[in-house]
Scaffold this active site. Structure first.
Site, PDB file in Angstrom:
ATOM      1  N   TYR A  49       1.003  -1.199   0.071  1.00  0.00           N
ATOM      2  CA  TYR A  49       0.306  -0.209  -0.141  1.00  0.00           C
ATOM      3  C   TYR A  49       0.155   1.317   0.051  1.00  0.00           C
ATOM      4  CZ  TYR A  49       1.012  -0.284   5.044  1.00  0.00           C
ATOM      5  OH  TYR A  49       1.183  -0.092   6.265  1.00  0.00           O
ATOM      6  N   ARG A  53       4.669   0.853   1.337  1.00  0.00           N
ATOM      7  CA  ARG A  53       4.600  -0.701   2.284  1.00  0.00           C
ATOM      8  C   ARG A  53       4.971  -1.536   1.344  1.00  0.00           C
ATOM      9  NH1 ARG A  53       5.102  -0.128   6.898  1.00  0.00           N
ATOM     10  NH2 ARG A  53       7.324  -1.588   6.277  1.00  0.00           N
ATOM     11  N   HIS A  94       3.462  -6.434   3.954  1.00  0.00           N
ATOM     12  CA  HIS A  94       3.730  -6.586   6.290  1.00  0.00           C
ATOM     13  C   HIS A  94       2.614  -7.642   6.622  1.00  0.00           C
ATOM     14  CE1 HIS A  94       3.050  -2.412   6.138  1.00  0.00           C
ATOM     15  NE2 HIS A  94       2.559  -3.220   7.094  1.00  0.00           N
TER      16      HIS A  94
HETATM   17 FE   LIG Z   1       1.394  -1.372   8.583  1.00  0.00          FE
END
Ligand SMILES: [Fe+2]
Length: 249
Positions: free
Chosen positions: A154, A164, A167
């Protein structure tokens, strides 16, 4: 990695190695500049007895679906959308002893990279059957496991166009509440890890690699779920004083 006991030999926790961990202020990860300490840290004399001997978790606090993110938020008996997988691993202290009976919590975005959070700003759609949170208690050998779907990458408002990598966030308690660790797990083979300002705030590449879960083809569920293994090593306590202590005492 050098570690020193915080005090004494019995009941002492290891101090954080500040060479291994990222500096508090890493300008590439912009919000750290605002929250990093501006003054030298104070050294406390040591943990109080209640911190060292505080309550541990009982297995009774868990719901049977707490470690199944595919179903634990289901609205109508349906299941979460996404690539199904099992995440598991062993929690160890720094002396390689299993940390048994401890609470492991995890939270993540859905398959599209969207969090179920009122301040979420990303436009990917919510999945009505996916909440994104779960928890587990480690077994007698320190193992936890849960079932989920692979989270999506995202974007976030850090440098204009930062993303990112996929995760999962983790919180782990060690032998006592004073040992809480919060960290993130990444996925083996993801090139986005090496473009991530948060992962790159860690100065030692081998330390980042400790945060990458390994694809484990031997633990997959055939025709159902892939498996990733993510072991967690906490700073340990030298004493074996509480090793065989009955739960809850
Ligand atoms: Fe996160």
């Amino acid at each position: 990695m050098t570690t020193l006991p915080l005090f004494g030999e019995e009941g002492a926790f290891y101090q954080r190695d500040r060479v291994w961990h990222p500096p508090a202020n890493t300008p590439g990860y912009k919000s750290t500049t605002l929250r990093a300490p501006r003054h030298a840290l104070l050294s406390l004399a040591g943990q109080t007895k209640s911190e060292l001997t505080g309550p541990t978790f009982g297995h009774g606090i868990l719901n049977p679906l707490d470690n199944d993110l595919i179903r634990n938020f289901s609205q109508d008996g349906g299941e979460a959308i996404g690539q199904r997988m099992i995440v598991y691993g062993q929690v160890l202290d720094e002396n390689a002893r299993p940390v048994r009976g401890t609470l492991v919590e995890f939270w993540q975005a859905n398959a599209g990279g969207r969090y179920r959070h009122k301040r979420e700003g990303y436009q990917a759609v919510l999945d009505p059957n996916f909440g994104g949170c779960g928890r587990a208690i480690t077994d007698d050998n320190g193992y936890y496991h849960f079932r989920t779907i692979k989270p999506g990458a995202y974007p976030w408002p850090n440098g204009g166009n930062d993303w990112r990598p996929a995760h999962i966030h983790f919180s782990v308690f060690g032998h006592a509440f004073a040992q809480r660790l919060i960290t993130q797990m990444y996925f083996e083979g993801d090139p986005m890890i090496w473009q991530d300002p948060i992962a790159l705030s860690i100065p030692d590449r081998s330390a980042v690699e400790h945060l990458i879960a390994k694809l484990d083809r031997h633990t997959t569920t055939p025709m159902d779920a892939l498996a990733y293994r993510f072991d967690i090593v906490l700073r340990g306590r030298r004493s074996t004083l509480f090793e065989n202590r009955p739960e809850g005492n």
